[in-house]
Motif scaffolding. Structure first.
Motif, PDB file in Angstrom:
ATOM      1  N   ASN A 215      -6.107  -0.293  11.891  1.00  0.00           N
ATOM      2  CA  ASN A 215      -5.983   1.181  12.407  1.00  0.00           C
ATOM      3  C   ASN A 215      -4.784   1.165  13.395  1.00  0.00           C
ATOM      4  OD1 ASN A 215      -8.426   2.282  11.288  1.00  0.00           O
ATOM      5  ND2 ASN A 215      -9.215   0.828  12.479  1.00  0.00           N
ATOM      6  N   VAL A 216      -3.382   1.103  12.919  1.00  0.00           N
ATOM      7  CA  VAL A 216      -2.289   0.883  13.841  1.00  0.00           C
ATOM      8  C   VAL A 216      -1.406   1.953  13.747  1.00  0.00           C
ATOM      9  CG1 VAL A 216      -0.310  -0.740  14.189  1.00  0.00           C
ATOM     10  CG2 VAL A 216      -2.522  -1.614  13.563  1.00  0.00           C
TER      11      VAL A 216
ATOM     12  N   ILE B 281      -4.564  10.902  12.369  1.00  0.00           N
ATOM     13  CA  ILE B 281      -3.433  10.571  12.587  1.00  0.00           C
ATOM     14  C   ILE B 281      -2.525   9.965  11.362  1.00  0.00           C
ATOM     15  CG2 ILE B 281      -1.782   9.375  13.954  1.00  0.00           C
ATOM     16  CD1 ILE B 281      -3.927   9.011  16.247  1.00  0.00           C
ATOM     17  N   GLY B 282      -1.614  10.666  10.850  1.00  0.00           N
ATOM     18  CA  GLY B 282      -0.726  10.154   9.924  1.00  0.00           C
ATOM     19  C   GLY B 282      -1.066  11.065   8.381  1.00  0.00           C
ATOM     20  N   GLY B 283      -0.418  10.574   7.513  1.00  0.00           N
ATOM     21  CA  GLY B 283      -0.489  11.177   6.207  1.00  0.00           C
ATOM     22  C   GLY B 283      -0.015  12.644   6.264  1.00  0.00           C
ATOM     23  N   LYS B 284      -0.852  13.512   5.625  1.00  0.00           N
ATOM     24  CA  LYS B 284      -0.452  15.014   5.687  1.00  0.00           C
ATOM     25  C   LYS B 284      -1.075  15.618   6.834  1.00  0.00           C
ATOM     26  CE  LYS B 284       1.253  14.692   1.430  1.00  0.00           C
ATOM     27  NZ  LYS B 284       2.575  14.658   1.433  1.00  0.00           N
ATOM     28  N   HIS B 285      -1.892  14.864   7.540  1.00  0.00           N
ATOM     29  CA  HIS B 285      -2.153  15.651   8.876  1.00  0.00           C
ATOM     30  C   HIS B 285      -1.194  16.015   9.950  1.00  0.00           C
ATOM     31  CE1 HIS B 285      -6.408  14.672   7.936  1.00  0.00           C
ATOM     32  NE2 HIS B 285      -5.921  13.657   7.321  1.00  0.00           N
TER      33      HIS B 285
ATOM     34  N   ARG C 172       0.783  -1.291  -0.081  1.00  0.00           N
ATOM     35  CA  ARG C 172      -0.109  -0.066  -0.065  1.00  0.00           C
ATOM     36  C   ARG C 172       0.943   1.386  -0.129  1.00  0.00           C
ATOM     37  NH1 ARG C 172      -4.907   2.123   2.447  1.00  0.00           N
ATOM     38  NH2 ARG C 172      -4.496   4.295   3.305  1.00  0.00           N
ATOM     39  N   GLU C 173       0.825   1.918  -1.019  1.00  0.00           N
ATOM     40  CA  GLU C 173       1.737   3.113  -1.199  1.00  0.00           C
ATOM     41  C   GLU C 173       1.554   4.287  -0.438  1.00  0.00           C
ATOM     42  OE1 GLU C 173       3.867   5.140  -4.823  1.00  0.00           O
ATOM     43  OE2 GLU C 173       2.698   3.389  -5.532  1.00  0.00           O
ATOM     44  N   GLU C 174       0.048   4.500  -0.377  1.00  0.00           N
ATOM     45  CA  GLU C 174      -0.205   5.597   0.521  1.00  0.00           C
ATOM     46  C   GLU C 174      -0.391   5.510   1.752  1.00  0.00           C
ATOM     47  OE1 GLU C 174      -4.109   3.948  -1.185  1.00  0.00           O
ATOM     48  OE2 GLU C 174      -1.879   3.512  -1.330  1.00  0.00           O
ATOM     49  N   ASP C 175      -0.059   6.687   2.513  1.00  0.00           N
ATOM     50  CA  ASP C 175      -0.091   6.831   4.009  1.00  0.00           C
ATOM     51  C   ASP C 175      -1.362   6.372   4.586  1.00  0.00           C
ATOM     52  OD1 ASP C 175       2.650   7.786   4.438  1.00  0.00           O
ATOM     53  OD2 ASP C 175       1.830   9.603   4.195  1.00  0.00           O
TER      54      ASP C 175
ATOM     55  N   THR D 136       6.725   1.106   6.087  1.00  0.00           N
ATOM     56  CA  THR D 136       5.494   0.700   6.156  1.00  0.00           C
ATOM     57  C   THR D 136       4.721   2.000   5.808  1.00  0.00           C
ATOM     58  OG1 THR D 136       4.977   1.618   8.521  1.00  0.00           O
ATOM     59  CG2 THR D 136       6.154  -0.419   8.187  1.00  0.00           C
ATOM     60  N   HIS D 137       3.379   1.810   5.589  1.00  0.00           N
ATOM     61  CA  HIS D 137       2.395   2.981   5.423  1.00  0.00           C
ATOM     62  C   HIS D 137       1.672   3.664   6.600  1.00  0.00           C
ATOM     63  CE1 HIS D 137      -0.457  -0.088   5.620  1.00  0.00           C
ATOM     64  NE2 HIS D 137       0.056  -0.882   5.006  1.00  0.00           N
ATOM     65  N   LEU D 138       2.007   3.086   7.860  1.00  0.00           N
ATOM     66  CA  LEU D 138       1.415   3.265   9.090  1.00  0.00           C
ATOM     67  C   LEU D 138       1.996   4.757   9.559  1.00  0.00           C
ATOM     68  CD1 LEU D 138       1.644  -0.246  10.580  1.00  0.00           C
ATOM     69  CD2 LEU D 138      -0.441   0.806   9.428  1.00  0.00           C
ATOM     70  N   PRO D 139       1.121   5.365  10.373  1.00  0.00           N
ATOM     71  CA  PRO D 139       1.657   6.339  11.087  1.00  0.00           C
ATOM     72  C   PRO D 139       2.670   5.912  12.418  1.00  0.00           C
ATOM     73  CG  PRO D 139      -0.786   6.407  11.157  1.00  0.00           C
ATOM     74  CD  PRO D 139      -0.269   5.072  10.478  1.00  0.00           C
ATOM     75  N   VAL D 140       3.522   6.864  12.496  1.00  0.00           N
ATOM     76  CA  VAL D 140       4.546   6.610  13.678  1.00  0.00           C
ATOM     77  C   VAL D 140       4.680   7.616  14.633  1.00  0.00           C
ATOM     78  CG1 VAL D 140       7.053   6.278  13.850  1.00  0.00           C
ATOM     79  CG2 VAL D 140       6.057   5.301  11.747  1.00  0.00           C
ATOM     80  N   PHE D 141       4.768   7.266  16.084  1.00  0.00           N
ATOM     81  CA  PHE D 141       4.819   8.259  17.008  1.00  0.00           C
ATOM     82  C   PHE D 141       6.178   8.210  17.790  1.00  0.00           C
ATOM     83  CE2 PHE D 141       0.187   9.262  18.667  1.00  0.00           C
ATOM     84  CZ  PHE D 141      -0.287   9.404  17.286  1.00  0.00           C
TER      85      PHE D 141
END
Lengths: 367, 367, 367, 367
Positions: A256-257, A114-118, A101-104, A287-292
């Motif tokens: 939703n990870v 959370i994530g992406g351009k946010h 999955r290419e997009e965030d 990965t395409h997942l958000p990272v904190f």
């Protein structure tokens, strides 16, 4: 003359390279074909017995100049590469992978994206929920500062069995009430799969702690839930192991990870853990997942909260986690690393969260 | 039916395996031939430009199913394996390797034989040489217990520039005198290549400390000497780096090298370092050099001296190093880990060194 | 009733606390007085024999409820704290410490100012100097991009004694010429104190490499020079050890020291080393020296250069070091981590160095 | 004159030391008294609010020469030491501690005695149970060699969610049958507390794996069982954390606990993990529990099984764990580290297990 001879021999080698390429490609196509058949027969593609036979046959024919060990290693590489070709064709890739999955991925916790351009979000709250008053004071304060995600432990994983273990369901009720009152999303750590019902009732985002990051049973249970998950990296997990733990969640259907780097265990003792800032960047790349980044546990020192937060955001983090307590000196845990309210305000100013906030709430920094 | 088809395809693959084997072997022979010519022309066998060209040519012809990255990796392996074949034929192997020299190296320090079938030796003495009296007391005591190798620091590597740095030449004179008087061989750490003259005059075995284990200038200088060397593993050297540091010594002509494992840096804080007992066994497997264990620095605790010594000997160590001081509580360094005289006697009894000694001095335990 | 009793006993304890405070303060003043006398007599303040006597006297009088070990520990703390008071009064503090010098040290390399409020600088150049052409091409290119500090190895520390070890003085001549031509400052690693004359002739900034970070002899020699120094952190040095290595330099009179974090050794294998971003922040907090981040060696991966550089700057770094090579694929070392010219231009754009540069050369980013 | 003055001041200090001792002892007695009252009121002895008040009062009165931070630290030490006195008096010590129970705990698994003066036992069997035939072949073989404890995984903790996860209950049935037939005790890893019923039915000794060593929920569940437990050390647990995990088991009433060192995570890559041999010795010193060494997972290399086993036994281990498989090359996991039957026989000979066995089965080596 010798130089001419070398050029000549090199041309021969070029020819051999081409021939080897042809044979390897042919071999890979056959392997892929077999793999497809095995899949449809419900068989595993990896057949160590068959590999052993092939290696034996090759060794039996070896007349040098390679020694047997080198040949085995070369062919083992060829087998694996062929099998990979088959796998790529027939099987889903890792669900966590950017190749899949290419997009965030954007994870929604309530109305917080959370994530992406946010803009990067901030999770704040006490280490442990210690009383109705403490939760309410902290929740009211951080909400006023624009925070949208509230953390607080109801069940605490403690090394020592006699240490304070959290107030359990009671604590979750207190926190739920204060979060509802102040428009906060509640994030809390789940330690036991059998508590999943309780957590689905009270909590907006499930946290899996560092000590449970390879508790595969818990991962599968939480993977079956649809609540957003904050997955901490294990105390000494490799980046690969951390991502594979997320794969457990996704493989059960929970997409939703959010990954959370929280420092790894090294020989350094000036800091509680060593924030692995490369891991933040690599997790975003692979990965395409958000990272904190958990700035509090990474350093374990208040004087590092600002620089580690800034560095985390610069490396691409989608959010930051910190601990805030009305009176850290008397906290039941983590006395040395929680911020009091004044320190938290200063933290917001110094990291720039605060300034941004007064301009464009919910836009720039997502809260 | 599908199963029959699989069997058939597998036979085709077997045929391809044979063909690939033939081409690879042919290719390796050509590569070896080229390598020989390059050697006689004084050229390096490794030519990255040529490799790049070959890879480019292969990629240009790639029509799948392998992706380019996989192909590059497969061919890089083939190039390396071919080059290894060449190297084995033309070049000396690593001088430290058991593949180069199968039998154990025995290092003589004066009349003390270290390694091979010889009984494990014991190196004992204070961390630092602090006075003429302290050296004399300790030397007299350990010699009476049957020890043959005496250690004592004249130049001390200290993290803090203002800490006690050793008494230098004066200390070496005191130690030389006491060692001569009591029939001991003197082992001391050299920190600077320019001191080599001084050390050749006073010392029987040169020690290279953990902090200098990758001081390549010092290694080359000591490699040019013919004094026996005790080479400590670096604080966080890999086993491979440690052996390569020994290779520096051997490559300069000094073959009297003893390796010494002294604990590595890990996250554990109960012990000063973590004794890597596997490294002792692996150094014995992969090199022909004798291997010591420094029981004192590995654990940094007196209560571990006996078990670590026993474990070291069980894993194959050819010698043990410990620190003994007339009054450790007032020592200028390493107060917590040096043994006093009574503790040393007990240590000899508990590890069995002492019992063996009274039976057959110089035979069973080499001292 | 019990609660009242508790309050009463607590008041008694408060009284005892005050009395203990008075005695401790009195004791510290006496200790300070003795310390002053000892200093003027040229004696060391630390006298382990005297400490032992005091502890023996205390233990002899112990009638409980503390056990002897606890008492020893409490009094050892008191002794140390008292001695610290003496030290602070009589002795210079650590020269590296911010407690000694509050304002940031600015190190000048030629006309390039490093540290303090100056914009972060960039050090760029090849891992090793491989030919006159390679140096000239790279120097010309990076100078055109605005870089002011040029790196390039003439003597290379290599784990394997048979690896390429650098072209030595010849390489330094090539680099000197190109640097002069393009207005660059030349930074190169010194491995041996006896080369100091050579380096003072050709080089503008001396680099001490990770493997020599506790080569105390080299540190003292370089400390006697007045050339600016770039001191890398050791492969597994603690932050404290790293700062103490800088203290060696300052204690010999060289105050032109820049610290350089380059990643530490951990269990993680995705990256070559683990960039310890906390160390950057802590070195800035605890010392007054400028701090660099070596983005190339920290990650060992090209895809991490941008995020690690951004994170380093966010954490407060005063400069960044990267490797640039005309054709990394055929470099004699570090093939996988050096950037080619296009990658370097992209790196400048993505990190923002480039944009800033076109606006205000020499002001915003100091180059 | 100055020297006389020093002697005089030192006598004053001696007097102050005595006075401080008296006050500290008095203070500790009061603290103990308060602690007793709090215990009977059901209150926690640790009251951070009260500590803060005391520190504030002390700081308020500070007139030097100590700075406030030093005083806080000295008094925090005094508070802790006083509290310890109270704890020792009123509370049970840690149940795992040798201070609580001086004699060695002997754990019985069926009729096999582990620990104390009993000869070290051997646990052998395949990594995973793969078929009825594989279990039966292995069980028959190892039983014939004198082994009494059989290991085999039915549920496998795997980093990758798509790897082979074990055959579950079916595997346990196969193993139970073969163990009964050959007089073996069956050891298997439990990953989920909800499986406890299943394990109590089929298994003789529960294993808690490295990845679950801080799964506190699982520890509590297994602590409520009365089955013997083999508790592996976590991948990067400190010795203290490992012992605290055992404390969880004992605190729930299960005293049949065997600790198992299995190597820790370090930077070294020659070995899968680094066997921490000091941990074996320290666990024996600090607890009364038996300690095993898992030779297979510690090194991850067949060529290390003999030296690591010998070293483990020399350091005091009460048992050794190894993996044996009829045909390791085709095993579903751990191909590179399992022994085949011939290798296992050789292992028994080389470690001395076998020789001893033929002389005195069940006496010397406990099997």
């Amino acid at each position: 003359m010798s130089e001419n001879k070398i050029t000549e021999l090199r041309q021969e080698i070029d020819g051999l390279n081409s021939e080897i390429l042809n044979l390897l490609s042919k071999r890979a196509k056959l392997a892929k074909e077999i793999g497809g058949m095995q899949s449809s027969l419900g068989q595993s593609q990896y057949d160590p017995m068959r590999e052993q036979e092939m290696l034996d046959a090759i060794i039996a024919k070896n007349q040098g100049p390679f020694d047997n060990a080198t040949l085995k290693s070369l062919f083992k590489n060829i087998f694996q590469a062929s099998m990979e070709v088959g796998k790529k064709a027939d099987k889903p890739k890792f669900l966590t992978s950017r190749a899949t999955r290419e997009e965030d991925t954007v994870v929604m916790v309530g109305d917080v994206a959370i994530g992406g351009k946010h803009a990067p979000v901030l999770v704040a709250g006490p280490c442990a929920i210690e009383s109705k008053e403490q939760v309410e004071m902290t929740a009211a304060f951080v909400a006023k500062q624009g925070v949208k995600l509230f953390r607080g432990g109801a069940f605490k994983p403690r090394t020592n069995p006699y240490s304070f273990q959290g107030y359990g369901e009671k604590a979750m009720q207190w926190a739920r009430e204060s979060c509802d009152k102040h428009g906060l999303q509640f994030v809390a750590e789940i330690m036991d799969g059998s508590d999943i019902g309780l957590f689905e009732e009270y909590v907006d985002m499930l946290q899996i702690g560092a000590r449970n990051s390879q508790n595969f049973t818990l991962l599968r249970t939480v993977g079956k839930s649809r609540k957003p998950v904050l997955l901490k990296r294990g105390l000494s997990s490799t980046i690969e192991e951390w991502i594979m733990s997320a794969e457990y969640l996704l493989s059960e259907g929970n997409t939703n990870v959010v990954l959370c780097e929280r420092g790894i265990r090294t020989y350094e003792t000036y800091t509680r853990n060593t924030l692995d800032i490369s891991a933040v960047a690599l997790a975003k790349l692979e990965t395409h997942l958000p990272v904190f980044v958990d700035s509090t546990h990474s350093g374990g020192r208040r004087d590092l909260l600002v620089p580690l937060t800034k560095a985390g955001l610069a490396a691409g983090a989608d959010g930051i986690m910190v601990e805030v307590h009305p009176n850290p000196a008397v906290a039941l845990s983590d006395q040395k690393q929680q911020m009091d309210f004044d320190q938290f305000t200063e933290f917001l100013n110094e990291t720039g969260y605060h300034t941004k906030l007064s301009e464009k709430r919910n836009e720039v920094y997502g809260f």
